[in-house]
Scaffold this motif. Sequence first.
Motif, PDB file in Angstrom:
ATOM      1  N   LEU A 243      -2.554  50.214  55.129  1.00 30.88           N
ATOM      2  CA  LEU A 243      -1.180  50.235  55.642  1.00 30.88           C
ATOM      3  C   LEU A 243      -1.394  49.824  57.121  1.00 30.88           C
ATOM      4  N   MET A 244      -2.400  50.061  57.810  1.00 28.22           N
ATOM      5  CA  MET A 244      -2.546  50.023  59.001  1.00 28.22           C
ATOM      6  C   MET A 244      -2.478  48.480  59.542  1.00 28.22           C
ATOM      7  N   LEU A 245      -3.157  47.754  58.671  1.00 27.94           N
ATOM      8  CA  LEU A 245      -3.287  46.149  58.721  1.00 27.94           C
ATOM      9  C   LEU A 245      -1.859  45.769  58.580  1.00 27.94           C
ATOM     10  N   ILE A 246      -1.193  46.031  57.601  1.00 25.54           N
ATOM     11  CA  ILE A 246       0.089  45.818  57.154  1.00 25.54           C
ATOM     12  C   ILE A 246       1.152  45.918  58.296  1.00 25.54           C
ATOM     13  N   MET A 247       0.874  47.099  58.835  1.00 21.00           N
ATOM     14  CA  MET A 247       1.873  47.360  60.057  1.00 21.00           C
ATOM     15  C   MET A 247       1.547  46.612  61.159  1.00 21.00           C
ATOM     16  N   GLY A 248       0.427  46.277  61.530  1.00 19.29           N
ATOM     17  CA  GLY A 248      -0.013  45.616  62.538  1.00 19.29           C
ATOM     18  C   GLY A 248       0.485  44.245  62.431  1.00 19.29           C
ATOM     19  N   GLU A 250       3.271  43.203  60.645  1.00 18.42           N
ATOM     20  CA  GLU A 250       4.616  43.310  60.645  1.00 18.42           C
ATOM     21  C   GLU A 250       5.078  43.716  62.086  1.00 18.42           C
ATOM     22  N   ALA A 251       4.439  44.267  63.054  1.00 27.60           N
ATOM     23  CA  ALA A 251       4.783  44.745  64.105  1.00 27.60           C
ATOM     24  C   ALA A 251       4.626  43.405  64.851  1.00 27.60           C
ATOM     25  N   TRP A 252       3.591  42.521  64.817  1.00 26.21           N
ATOM     26  CA  TRP A 252       3.653  41.333  65.687  1.00 26.21           C
ATOM     27  C   TRP A 252       4.617  40.479  65.462  1.00 26.21           C
ATOM     28  N   MET A 253       4.921  40.419  64.010  1.00 23.34           N
ATOM     29  CA  MET A 253       6.030  39.505  63.482  1.00 23.34           C
ATOM     30  C   MET A 253       7.478  39.810  64.118  1.00 23.34           C
ATOM     31  N   ARG A 254       7.676  41.171  64.043  1.00 21.73           N
ATOM     32  CA  ARG A 254       8.903  41.606  64.574  1.00 21.73           C
ATOM     33  C   ARG A 254       8.886  41.721  66.106  1.00 21.73           C
ATOM     34  N   ILE A 255       7.881  41.539  66.707  1.00 24.49           N
ATOM     35  CA  ILE A 255       8.289  41.614  68.189  1.00 24.49           C
ATOM     36  C   ILE A 255       8.659  40.109  68.467  1.00 24.49           C
ATOM     37  N   SER A 256       8.165  39.102  67.743  1.00 23.97           N
ATOM     38  CA  SER A 256       8.601  37.872  68.210  1.00 23.97           C
ATOM     39  C   SER A 256      10.292  37.617  67.939  1.00 23.97           C
ATOM     40  N   GLU A 257      10.829  38.517  66.786  1.00 21.41           N
ATOM     41  CA  GLU A 257      12.170  38.664  66.568  1.00 21.41           C
ATOM     42  C   GLU A 257      13.083  39.350  67.581  1.00 21.41           C
ATOM     43  N   MET A 258      12.360  40.084  68.315  1.00 22.61           N
ATOM     44  CA  MET A 258      12.838  40.966  69.414  1.00 22.61           C
ATOM     45  C   MET A 258      13.550  40.067  70.574  1.00 22.61           C
ATOM     46  N   ARG A 259      12.936  38.672  70.712  1.00 27.16           N
ATOM     47  CA  ARG A 259      13.493  37.899  71.900  1.00 27.16           C
ATOM     48  C   ARG A 259      15.014  37.658  71.433  1.00 27.16           C
TER      49      ARG A 259
END
Length: 358
Positions: A243-248, A250-259
């Motif tokens: 789960l931590m791998l998945i969240m990591g 997902e977090a990276w991909m959503r950080i790019s969306e936050m732009r």
Amino acid sequence: MDIIATIASTLVEQFQKPTLAFLIAGMMLAALGSKFEIPEPVYKFIVVVLLLKVGMGAGISVREANFVELIVPAIGAGLVGITIVFLGSRTLARWRGVNEVDGLATAGLFGAVSASTLAAGMAILDDDGIAYEGFIGALYPFMDIAALVTAIVMAKLSAARKAEAARAVGGGTMVLSGGGMSGGKSGDGAIEEGLLKGILVDTFRSPAISALVVGLALGIFAEPGSVYKSFYEPMFRGLLSILMLIMGMEAWMRISEMRKVAHAYILYGITAPIVHGLIGFGVGYIAHQLTGFSAGGVVLLSVMAASSSDISGPPTMRGALPEANSSAYVGTSTGIGTPVAILSIPLFMALADVLIGL
């Protein structure tokens, strides 16, 4: 200087533990463009197993828990959830350029609880041999429901006020979609009849809360000790690492969306988990003074307060506030808030060690 040195050494130590290491590894995989992925059904299975384990563990302990020891932290958890939403309504929701409903929806998710973050906190404390109350998992719905209901009601009230103001200016009649206001309710910003009941029902029917509540009920009213020890406990650590791998990732991909999202959400996502965690720590410390609530329990209450819902909150918000921008509240919560909350766990452990003693 001692407290700074303690926090720094704890941070370095915890970054090397499996829970945080797998989170960072997931972010690195995504950053390098890896095609690694976990099928959605597998992800849902992992979450359900983790929540059933947390719920059953809580229920087994609740059977022998002192009522006062349980009720004081539970009330505190609910108050923390409500406080976080009110704080968000005075900060993010009033930021220039931020839609008030979007801001409240985001605050609602930050007031609610991430089960995976709570599980990560438990795993870290277990690794260090730090004791905490077994009923901690039972505090989850108190904070979660209080925050979600408060945020949704405040958003409905805000929408109703704006509709009333527009009607007063235009001299016409306006009806809000999504159940905020209907023809039978006008002039006073009244909430649609049955809204609170609907929110509570939707929250309890969500997969995360349902699994947690079922596990809690099984732990309290049944005797699941054998299956708990033979299946759920051995599986817990391995599934949590996945789960931590998945969240990591997902977090990276959503950080790019936050732009694409206002800078206010980025600032809120970075600072809110720490501020909220400190609020939770304060309430936990009061419970410690009143009832002897353990230092480990104070840390986990801080973790719950710092976390933001990544499972039960988004579908609840989408159903109750369809007009809210999901990219704003989901992106801020999952993309920024959750990693910051997990990485801030050592901070709350260091504070508890200094002020209470772990």
